[in-house]
Design an enzyme around this catalytic site. Structure first.
Site, PDB file in Angstrom:
ATOM      1  N   ARG A   1       0.805  -1.213   0.000  1.00  0.00           N
ATOM      2  CA  ARG A   1       0.000   0.000   0.000  1.00  0.00           C
ATOM      3  C   ARG A   1       0.837   1.262   0.000  1.00  0.00           C
ATOM      4  NH1 ARG A   1      -5.169  -2.128   2.242  1.00  0.00           N
ATOM      5  NH2 ARG A   1      -6.363  -0.365   2.904  1.00  0.00           N
TER       6      ARG A   1
ATOM      7  N   ARG B   1     -21.999  -0.731   2.837  1.00  0.00           N
ATOM      8  CA  ARG B   1     -21.456  -2.088   3.014  1.00  0.00           C
ATOM      9  C   ARG B   1     -21.866  -2.684   4.364  1.00  0.00           C
ATOM     10  NH1 ARG B   1     -15.117  -3.124   2.461  1.00  0.00           N
ATOM     11  NH2 ARG B   1     -15.020  -1.458   4.001  1.00  0.00           N
TER      12      ARG B   1
ATOM     13  N   ARG C   1      -9.526   7.626   4.670  1.00  0.00           N
ATOM     14  CA  ARG C   1      -8.871   6.477   4.026  1.00  0.00           C
ATOM     15  C   ARG C   1      -8.566   6.789   2.569  1.00  0.00           C
ATOM     16  NH1 ARG C   1     -13.385   2.403   5.429  1.00  0.00           N
ATOM     17  NH2 ARG C   1     -12.433   1.060   3.868  1.00  0.00           N
TER      18      ARG C   1
HETATM   19  P1  AP5 Z   1      -8.812  -2.824   4.288  1.00  0.00           P
HETATM   20  O1  AP5 Z   1      -9.706  -3.735   5.015  1.00  0.00           O
HETATM   21  O2  AP5 Z   1      -7.871  -3.388   3.297  1.00  0.00           O
HETATM   22  O3  AP5 Z   1      -9.713  -1.673   3.692  1.00  0.00           O
HETATM   23  P2  AP5 Z   1      -9.632  -0.844   2.301  1.00  0.00           P
HETATM   24  O4  AP5 Z   1      -8.420  -0.961   1.493  1.00  0.00           O
HETATM   25  O5  AP5 Z   1      -9.987   0.525   2.720  1.00  0.00           O
HETATM   26  O6  AP5 Z   1     -10.585  -1.574   1.404  1.00  0.00           O
HETATM   27  P3  AP5 Z   1     -12.027  -2.021   1.705  1.00  0.00           P
HETATM   28  O7  AP5 Z   1     -12.007  -3.355   2.374  1.00  0.00           O
HETATM   29  O8  AP5 Z   1     -12.780  -0.946   2.404  1.00  0.00           O
HETATM   30  O9  AP5 Z   1     -12.615  -2.080   0.237  1.00  0.00           O
HETATM   31  P4  AP5 Z   1     -12.498  -3.167  -0.892  1.00  0.00           P
HETATM   32  O10 AP5 Z   1     -11.747  -2.589  -2.034  1.00  0.00           O
HETATM   33  O11 AP5 Z   1     -12.000  -4.486  -0.370  1.00  0.00           O
HETATM   34  O12 AP5 Z   1     -14.013  -3.257  -1.297  1.00  0.00           O
HETATM   35  P5  AP5 Z   1     -15.099  -4.416  -1.055  1.00  0.00           P
HETATM   36  O13 AP5 Z   1     -14.815  -5.544  -1.989  1.00  0.00           O
HETATM   37  O14 AP5 Z   1     -15.293  -4.726   0.376  1.00  0.00           O
HETATM   38  O15 AP5 Z   1      -7.922  -2.005   5.329  1.00  0.00           O
HETATM   39  C1  AP5 Z   1      -8.492  -1.419   6.478  1.00  0.00           C
HETATM   40  C2  AP5 Z   1      -7.424  -0.649   7.248  1.00  0.00           C
HETATM   41  O16 AP5 Z   1      -6.369  -1.545   7.647  1.00  0.00           O
HETATM   42  C3  AP5 Z   1      -6.706   0.456   6.471  1.00  0.00           C
HETATM   43  O17 AP5 Z   1      -7.420   1.675   6.481  1.00  0.00           O
HETATM   44  C4  AP5 Z   1      -5.384   0.541   7.236  1.00  0.00           C
HETATM   45  O18 AP5 Z   1      -5.531   1.250   8.442  1.00  0.00           O
HETATM   46  C5  AP5 Z   1      -5.107  -0.920   7.567  1.00  0.00           C
HETATM   47  N1  AP5 Z   1      -4.301  -1.606   6.537  1.00  0.00           N
HETATM   48  C6  AP5 Z   1      -4.676  -2.665   5.775  1.00  0.00           C
HETATM   49  N2  AP5 Z   1      -3.675  -3.031   4.955  1.00  0.00           N
HETATM   50  C7  AP5 Z   1      -2.655  -2.187   5.193  1.00  0.00           C
HETATM   51  C8  AP5 Z   1      -1.344  -2.043   4.641  1.00  0.00           C
HETATM   52  N3  AP5 Z   1      -0.886  -2.850   3.669  1.00  0.00           N
HETATM   53  N4  AP5 Z   1      -0.573  -1.043   5.115  1.00  0.00           N
HETATM   54  C9  AP5 Z   1      -0.983  -0.228   6.114  1.00  0.00           C
HETATM   55  N5  AP5 Z   1      -2.217  -0.310   6.676  1.00  0.00           N
HETATM   56  C10 AP5 Z   1      -3.037  -1.282   6.212  1.00  0.00           C
HETATM   57  O19 AP5 Z   1     -16.389  -3.666  -1.609  1.00  0.00           O
HETATM   58  C11 AP5 Z   1     -16.933  -2.556  -0.920  1.00  0.00           C
HETATM   59  C12 AP5 Z   1     -18.463  -2.569  -1.061  1.00  0.00           C
HETATM   60  O20 AP5 Z   1     -18.804  -2.383  -2.437  1.00  0.00           O
HETATM   61  C13 AP5 Z   1     -19.110  -3.911  -0.665  1.00  0.00           C
HETATM   62  O21 AP5 Z   1     -20.354  -3.634  -0.084  1.00  0.00           O
HETATM   63  C14 AP5 Z   1     -19.297  -4.676  -1.997  1.00  0.00           C
HETATM   64  O22 AP5 Z   1     -20.403  -5.544  -1.964  1.00  0.00           O
HETATM   65  C15 AP5 Z   1     -19.516  -3.518  -2.971  1.00  0.00           C
HETATM   66  N6  AP5 Z   1     -18.936  -3.755  -4.301  1.00  0.00           N
HETATM   67  C16 AP5 Z   1     -17.699  -4.271  -4.580  1.00  0.00           C
HETATM   68  N7  AP5 Z   1     -17.494  -4.290  -5.907  1.00  0.00           N
HETATM   69  C17 AP5 Z   1     -18.622  -3.771  -6.482  1.00  0.00           C
HETATM   70  C18 AP5 Z   1     -18.993  -3.532  -7.844  1.00  0.00           C
HETATM   71  N8  AP5 Z   1     -18.177  -3.812  -8.879  1.00  0.00           N
HETATM   72  N9  AP5 Z   1     -20.220  -2.986  -8.057  1.00  0.00           N
HETATM   73  C19 AP5 Z   1     -21.062  -2.689  -7.021  1.00  0.00           C
HETATM   74  N10 AP5 Z   1     -20.756  -2.903  -5.715  1.00  0.00           N
HETATM   75  C20 AP5 Z   1     -19.541  -3.434  -5.459  1.00  0.00           C
END
Ligand code: AP5
Length: 218
Positions: free
Chosen positions: A88, A127, A171
């Site tokens: 990241r 979500r 974020r």
């Molecule tokens: P993390 O859990 O990785 O959160 P994020 O990167 O902010 O990503 P999300 O999980 O929120 O989103 P996603 O892209 O996975 O989307 P999703 O598929 O769920 O990290 C959380 C925290 O941990 C960070 O803020 C940080 O503090 C820490 N962290 C983690 N890794 C780190 C690292 N490497 N370094 C430092 N800190 C770190 O989809 C979202 C929603 O949209 C769902 O409801 C889904 O059903 C819907 N959806 C998905 N795709 C579609 C589509 N194509 N069309 C319509 N709806 C959709």
């Protein structure tokens, strides 16, 4: 096969990684999930990470690099894996390159799921996820059959504490500042692909699989 999924919060990394894990029978490594488990279990890692996660900031690079380095030595990852949410930052990407080089392994596909901020915020504030089995739903685009109940295991669905509009914005700012530079870091590599993730889950999955399957036949 080793796959890396990059993308902003709400891009759909977790959603696509789960589909790919089942389609290609690969373990799914989500650093966000690993950190949330550590926070819930109040481990040393969890206690270090909690404050950063609650405010939408990234956990420090040395903590994340240590976590991944330890994980890559586990036997269950010998046949490949999907990294979701790591690297990241540029230092994390450099560290990952060094870990791969040390172990004599190479990444097959680095996939950037590209989505704009407005859509990402909309997705995240709608979500719901299952605290027990990790299934993810969305009140606008992917509802559970019974409202508030997981289709897979029947548990009560929950909203992530960092999915408030304010924390999602924070974020996203972290993404722009620290993660977006990875696009330039990886841009010249043959394994790197950018995918329009503003489309349906099925359309994105189809494109991702096409890229992976073409790469495999290279
Ligand atoms: P993390 O859990 O990785 O959160 P994020 O990167 O902010 O990503 P999300 O999980 O929120 O989103 P996603 O892209 O996975 O989307 P999703 O598929 O769920 O990290 C959380 C925290 O941990 C960070 O803020 C940080 O503090 C820490 N962290 C983690 N890794 C780190 C690292 N490497 N370094 C430092 N800190 C770190 O989809 C979202 C929603 O949209 C769902 O409801 C889904 O059903 C819907 N959806 C998905 N795709 C579609 C589509 N194509 N069309 C319509 N709806 C959709």
């Amino acid at each position: 096969m080793i796959l890396v999924l990059l993308g902003a919060p709400g891009a759909g990394k977790g959603t696509q990684a789960k589909k790919l894990a089942s389609e290609y029978r690969l373990p799914h490594v989500s650093t966000g999930d690993l950190l949330r488990e550590a926070v819930a279990a109040e481990t040393e890692l969890g206690n270090k990470a909690a404050g950063y996660m609650d405010s939408g900031r990234l956990v420090p690079d040395d903590v994340m690099l240590g976590l991944i380095d330890e994980l890559l030595d586990r036997p269950e990852y010998e046949g490949g894996f999907i990294l979701d949410g790591f690297p990241r930052t540029v230092p994390q990407a450099e560290g990952l390159d060094a870990m791969f080089e040390d172990r004599g392994i190479t990444v097959d596909s680095i996939l950037l799921l590209d989505v704009d901020k407005e859509l990402a915020v909309k997705r995240l504030t709608a979500r719901m996820s299952c605290p027990k089995c990790g299934a993810v739903y969305n009140s606008a685009t992917k509802r559970s059959k019974v409202e508030g109940v997981c289709d897979v295991c029947g548990s009560t669905l929950a909203t992530r504490t960092d999915d408030t509009r304010e924390t999602v914005e924070a974020r996203f700012d972290e993404y722009r500042r620290l993660t977006e530079p990875l696009v330039e870091y990886y841009a010249e590599r043959e394994a790197f692909h950018s995918i329009d993730a503003g489309r349906s889950i099925e359309d994105v999955d189809r494109d991702v699989r096409e890229i992976i399957d073409t790469g495999r036949g290279r």
